[in-house]
Design a protein around this motif. Structure first.
Motif, PDB file in Angstrom:
ATOM      1  N   PRO A   1       0.752  -1.323  -0.006  1.00  0.00           N
ATOM      2  CA  PRO A   1      -0.117  -0.068  -0.051  1.00  0.00           C
ATOM      3  C   PRO A   1       0.937   1.280   0.050  1.00  0.00           C
ATOM      4  CG  PRO A   1      -0.177  -1.004   2.149  1.00  0.00           C
ATOM      5  CD  PRO A   1       0.493  -2.006   1.242  1.00  0.00           C
ATOM      6  N   CYS A   2       2.016   1.329   0.445  1.00  0.00           N
ATOM      7  CA  CYS A   2       2.871   2.457   0.495  1.00  0.00           C
ATOM      8  C   CYS A   2       3.244   2.727  -0.818  1.00  0.00           C
ATOM      9  CB  CYS A   2       4.032   2.110   1.487  1.00  0.00           C
ATOM     10  SG  CYS A   2       3.778   1.415   3.012  1.00  0.00           S
ATOM     11  N   HIS A   3       3.203   1.749  -1.652  1.00  0.00           N
ATOM     12  CA  HIS A   3       3.785   2.143  -3.148  1.00  0.00           C
ATOM     13  C   HIS A   3       2.575   2.024  -4.272  1.00  0.00           C
ATOM     14  CE1 HIS A   3       8.084   0.527  -2.203  1.00  0.00           C
ATOM     15  NE2 HIS A   3       7.641   1.674  -1.434  1.00  0.00           N
TER      16      HIS A   3
ATOM     17  N   THR B   1       7.362  -5.270   1.366  1.00  0.00           N
ATOM     18  CA  THR B   1       5.976  -4.284   1.870  1.00  0.00           C
ATOM     19  C   THR B   1       6.203  -4.706   3.562  1.00  0.00           C
ATOM     20  OG1 THR B   1       3.736  -4.494   2.032  1.00  0.00           O
ATOM     21  CG2 THR B   1       4.766  -6.505   1.222  1.00  0.00           C
ATOM     22  N   GLU B   2       6.609  -3.764   4.278  1.00  0.00           N
ATOM     23  CA  GLU B   2       6.775  -3.887   5.871  1.00  0.00           C
ATOM     24  C   GLU B   2       5.834  -4.687   6.613  1.00  0.00           C
ATOM     25  OE1 GLU B   2       9.675  -2.781   6.347  1.00  0.00           O
ATOM     26  OE2 GLU B   2       9.469  -3.277   8.570  1.00  0.00           O
ATOM     27  N   THR B   3       4.384  -4.309   6.158  1.00  0.00           N
ATOM     28  CA  THR B   3       3.478  -4.927   7.284  1.00  0.00           C
ATOM     29  C   THR B   3       3.275  -6.370   6.918  1.00  0.00           C
ATOM     30  OG1 THR B   3       2.001  -3.755   5.769  1.00  0.00           O
ATOM     31  CG2 THR B   3       2.537  -2.692   7.812  1.00  0.00           C
ATOM     32  N   TYR B   4       3.354  -7.071   5.610  1.00  0.00           N
ATOM     33  CA  TYR B   4       3.005  -8.367   5.312  1.00  0.00           C
ATOM     34  C   TYR B   4       3.951  -9.077   5.386  1.00  0.00           C
ATOM     35  CZ  TYR B   4      -1.190  -5.855   3.660  1.00  0.00           C
ATOM     36  OH  TYR B   4      -2.498  -5.018   3.633  1.00  0.00           O
TER      37      TYR B   4
ATOM     38  N   GLY C   1       1.219   5.882   0.040  1.00  0.00           N
ATOM     39  CA  GLY C   1       2.582   6.539   0.586  1.00  0.00           C
ATOM     40  C   GLY C   1       2.862   5.745   1.744  1.00  0.00           C
ATOM     41  N   PHE C   2       4.305   6.014   2.111  1.00  0.00           N
ATOM     42  CA  PHE C   2       4.984   5.408   3.338  1.00  0.00           C
ATOM     43  C   PHE C   2       4.583   6.100   4.489  1.00  0.00           C
ATOM     44  CE2 PHE C   2       8.747   7.677   1.601  1.00  0.00           C
ATOM     45  CZ  PHE C   2       8.841   8.903   2.189  1.00  0.00           C
ATOM     46  N   CYS C   3       4.989   5.462   5.629  1.00  0.00           N
ATOM     47  CA  CYS C   3       4.410   5.996   7.163  1.00  0.00           C
ATOM     48  C   CYS C   3       4.887   7.202   7.154  1.00  0.00           C
ATOM     49  CB  CYS C   3       5.142   4.944   8.045  1.00  0.00           C
ATOM     50  SG  CYS C   3       4.458   3.222   8.144  1.00  0.00           S
ATOM     51  N   MET C   4       3.906   8.227   7.744  1.00  0.00           N
ATOM     52  CA  MET C   4       4.149   9.431   7.620  1.00  0.00           C
ATOM     53  C   MET C   4       4.778  10.106   9.134  1.00  0.00           C
ATOM     54  SD  MET C   4       1.380   8.857   9.319  1.00  0.00           S
ATOM     55  CE  MET C   4      -0.476   8.829   9.150  1.00  0.00           C
TER      56      MET C   4
ATOM     57  N   GLY D   1      10.315   3.157  -1.294  1.00  0.00           N
ATOM     58  CA  GLY D   1      10.173   4.190  -0.055  1.00  0.00           C
ATOM     59  C   GLY D   1       9.696   3.315   1.153  1.00  0.00           C
ATOM     60  N   CYS D   2       8.929   2.305   0.996  1.00  0.00           N
ATOM     61  CA  CYS D   2       8.493   1.384   2.377  1.00  0.00           C
ATOM     62  C   CYS D   2       9.832   0.753   2.775  1.00  0.00           C
ATOM     63  CB  CYS D   2       7.661   0.462   1.889  1.00  0.00           C
ATOM     64  SG  CYS D   2       6.807  -0.515   3.275  1.00  0.00           S
ATOM     65  N   ASP D   3      10.071   1.069   3.992  1.00  0.00           N
ATOM     66  CA  ASP D   3      11.521   0.746   4.999  1.00  0.00           C
ATOM     67  C   ASP D   3      12.473   0.138   4.066  1.00  0.00           C
ATOM     68  OD1 ASP D   3       9.382   1.593   6.647  1.00  0.00           O
ATOM     69  OD2 ASP D   3      10.290   0.354   8.090  1.00  0.00           O
ATOM     70  N   LYS D   4      12.420  -1.028   3.633  1.00  0.00           N
ATOM     71  CA  LYS D   4      13.842  -1.770   3.224  1.00  0.00           C
ATOM     72  C   LYS D   4      13.950  -1.441   1.782  1.00  0.00           C
ATOM     73  CE  LYS D   4      13.598  -3.641   7.228  1.00  0.00           C
ATOM     74  NZ  LYS D   4      12.341  -2.803   7.755  1.00  0.00           N
TER      75      LYS D   4
ATOM     76  N   THR E   1      11.290   4.292   9.760  1.00  0.00           N
ATOM     77  CA  THR E   1      12.421   4.011   9.033  1.00  0.00           C
ATOM     78  C   THR E   1      12.178   4.707   7.477  1.00  0.00           C
ATOM     79  OG1 THR E   1      12.608   2.180  10.301  1.00  0.00           O
ATOM     80  CG2 THR E   1      13.574   2.203   8.139  1.00  0.00           C
ATOM     81  N   ALA E   2      11.065   4.578   7.019  1.00  0.00           N
ATOM     82  CA  ALA E   2      10.691   4.826   5.807  1.00  0.00           C
ATOM     83  C   ALA E   2      10.964   6.467   5.441  1.00  0.00           C
ATOM     84  CB  ALA E   2       9.388   4.763   5.225  1.00  0.00           C
ATOM     85  N   SER E   3      10.521   7.261   6.297  1.00  0.00           N
ATOM     86  CA  SER E   3      10.769   8.741   6.309  1.00  0.00           C
ATOM     87  C   SER E   3      12.133   8.653   6.398  1.00  0.00           C
ATOM     88  CB  SER E   3       9.890   9.502   7.259  1.00  0.00           C
ATOM     89  OG  SER E   3       8.526   9.266   6.834  1.00  0.00           O
TER      90      SER E   3
HETATM   91 FE1  FES Z   1       5.536   0.837   4.367  1.00  0.00          FE
HETATM   92 FE2  FES Z   1       5.495   1.890   6.928  1.00  0.00          FE
HETATM   93  S1  FES Z   1       4.328   0.225   6.248  1.00  0.00           S
HETATM   94  S2  FES Z   1       6.609   2.564   5.247  1.00  0.00           S
END
Ligand code: FES
Length: 546
Positions: A28-30, A60-63, A168-171, A96-99, A175-177
């Motif tokens: 979802p971040c992308h 994808t960080e959350t999954y 978008g990534f976590c606001m 953009g999502c963390d890794k 780690t993403a920002s």
């Molecule tokens: Fe993708 Fe936080 S879940 S940046």
């Protein structure tokens, strides 16, 4: 090319630009990156290049099971080999999502073709009953309340819907920002790119600008390792401290620097941390969110406030120096980006700890921890792995109180595996019920950049390989001394030697496949968790064309 509908003149003599896109329907971040790739292509065509979109593995960080960090190096390898094997001259790296940010950059550094990182941008700030909510940070905060029984299921569901409002990534400054900001500080994005909210039209224009610029970069032959010097990394570390960045950034910056043939160690973070104030008033260390940071002037405004702490002549992808890119930048909202005479904290947000419990170092994000616990000695309550912690943390007969030190083993690069973000261990309900919201927690895990609390992380070497964390037993006294950067197990050396002799090495987790490769070649946290054969060795020659 004919099969794709192009004529010879569409591409002949033009730089071919790979748009490495980590878009996926499960990230979802992308979610907006397919559309942004079209904007990049528009820019590439305008500048006389030939764009080709190349999908890459999304992290994808959350999954991802068991931990997204297990796969950062896989994305790095895929990026490097795609750029090597395809007939391309330059690249736009979309993530953009963390890794995804470090993974894409690590691969691009090793291939060393001209490249620009295009950050996915933060999502819009959450809005719940008129109050701003931050992804991760407020989730953890209200989860503690949910566990304490002060929030209903309905309220919880409503909050969830109000936090996740856009692509978008976590606001928060997770780690993403953090990594997007550091990519900009390193000179690998266009100026101002890192904090543009994902749905903002400025993000579309910035994407197009990336497409335009990369064509010129190819003609100029400006490559990542021309930009990523020691000074560039020192700038990134200083900015990391000034934004109160995620502890994950330490692992990623160490890995990125090693790909450049530089050796940045943990001591560099501690040294820079001591002389850089925290200026970004962004959660989890502060009060605001990335959308506010953008309106307040973004990273160029923050960096213009700390010019004396930066190498201003460091190069960037737009062909100008950092100093030139900061000309005219100014803080619009001084409560969001603090001026130097009113910082959020007078020294940086991260400390590196050493001692007999962490001979190769451990990390604590002091900016997001409880000041009262910075000097603390307490008895250990040891969980041998995550399942053990989940099963026993809330048992009535578990002897602990708010002065105990929670210890989680088997959560490191090999133990997790993949060093999951388990470092912000949930607090036991009997402590929560007393109104306590922080305790000292120690593990070889990482922690989400959106997390907070007195969590000592990245203990190295990890327990799974027999590091001292593996030797801790219930009731042992542990001393945390942040002022003196100490982390010590107050147990006699002969007793520790006895426990070391009795320690049994766990069996490997994988017998085949990527997991087995990971297990065999990944380095420990203080070395960046890269594969040893990717961060060292001679250049791979350009493949022959037959
Ligand atoms: Fe993708 Fe936080 S879940 S940046």
């Amino acid at each position: 090319m004919k099969q794709l509908g192009f004529r010879n003149e569409d591409y002949t003599g033009k730089p071919v630009i790979a748009i490495i896109n980590t878009w996926s329907e499960i990230n979802p971040c992308h979610a907006h990156l397919r559309e942004r790739a079209e904007a990049v292509k528009r820019g590439v065509w305008q500048s006389g290049g030939f764009p080709v979109e190349v999908p890459a593995f999304t992290i994808t960080e959350t999954y991802m099971k068991p931990s997204p960090m297990l796969y950062r190096n896989l994305l790095a390898m895929e990026t490097e080999e795609a750029l090597r094997s395809l007939p391309v001259d330059g690249a736009i790296l979309m993530g953009g999502c963390d890794k995804t940010t470090p993974g894409l950059l690590m691969g691009a550094i090793s291939m060393n073709l001209p490249a620009i990182f295009l950050p996915a941008g933060p999502m819009l700030r959450g809005n719940y009953q008129g109050k701003p909510l931050g992804s991760g940070t407020d989730l953890w905060k209200f989860w503690a309340e949910r566990c304490a029984g002060t929030i209903s299921e309905q309220e919880w569901n409503d909050m969830e819907a109000c936090i996740a409002r856009s692509p978008g990534f976590c606001m928060t400054m997770g780690t993403a920002s953090t990594m997007a900001s550091l990519a900009e500080a390193l000179g690998m994005t266009l100026p101002g790119a890192s904090s543009i909210p994902a749905p903002d039209s400025n993000h579309v224009r910035m994407s197009m600008d990336c497409g335009r610029r990369i064509v010129d970069m190819v003609w100029d032959d400006l490559k990542p390792r021309d930009i990523l010097t020691l000074e560039a990394f020192q700038n990134a570390i200083a900015v990391d401290m000034a934004i109160g960045g995620s502890t994950n950034a330490i692992i990623h910056l160490v890995a990125l620097s090693a790909r450049c043939g530089l050796s940045i160690d943990l001591a560099a973070f501690d040294a820079i941390s001591r002389c850089v104030p925290v200026l970004a008033n962004i959660r989890p260390s502060g009060a605001y969110l990335m959308e506010d940071f953008y309106y307040a002037g973004g990273l160029t405004a923050l960096m213009s406030e700390m010019k004396d702490l930066l190498h201003l002549d460091a190069a960037t992808v737009n062909g100008c120096s950092i100093g030139e890119n900061l000309a005219g930048a100014k803080i619009i909202q001084p409560d969001v980006i603090r001026p130097r005479d009113n910082p959020l904290a007078s020294t940086g947000g991260t400390a590196i700890l050493y001692g007999n419990l962490a001979p190769d170092g451990a990390v604590i994000k002091t900016a997001a921890a409880d000041a009262r616990l910075m000097q603390h000695t307490g008895p250990a309550v040891v969980f041998k792995d995550y399942d053990d912690m989940e099963a026993r943390m809330n048992r009535e007969d578990l002897e602990l109180d708010e002065n105990s030190v929670l210890v989680l083993q088997s959560a490191g690069p090999l133990g997790g595996p993949g060093m999951p973000e388990w470092g912000m261990m949930p607090l036991p309900q009997k402590v929560l019920a007393k109104g306590i919201r922080d305790m000292v927690r120690i593990s070889d895990a990482r922690m989400s950049g959106t997390s907070y609390g007195t969590c000592v992380l990245h203990v190295s070497p990890e327990s799974f390989v027999g590091g001292p964390l593996a030797l801790v037993k219930d009731g042992d006294l542990i001393q945390l001394d942040v002022a003196n950067r100490g982390l010590n197990l107050l147990v006699a050396e002969d007793e520790l030697a006895r426990r070391r002799r009795e320690w049994v090495k766990p069996a490997p987790r994988y017998g085949r496949g990527y997991g087995a490769l990971y297990e065999e070649r990944v380095t420990q946290a203080h070395l960046g968790c890269d594969f040893d054969f990717l961060s060292a060795g001679p250049e791979t020659p350009e493949p022959a064309i037959h």
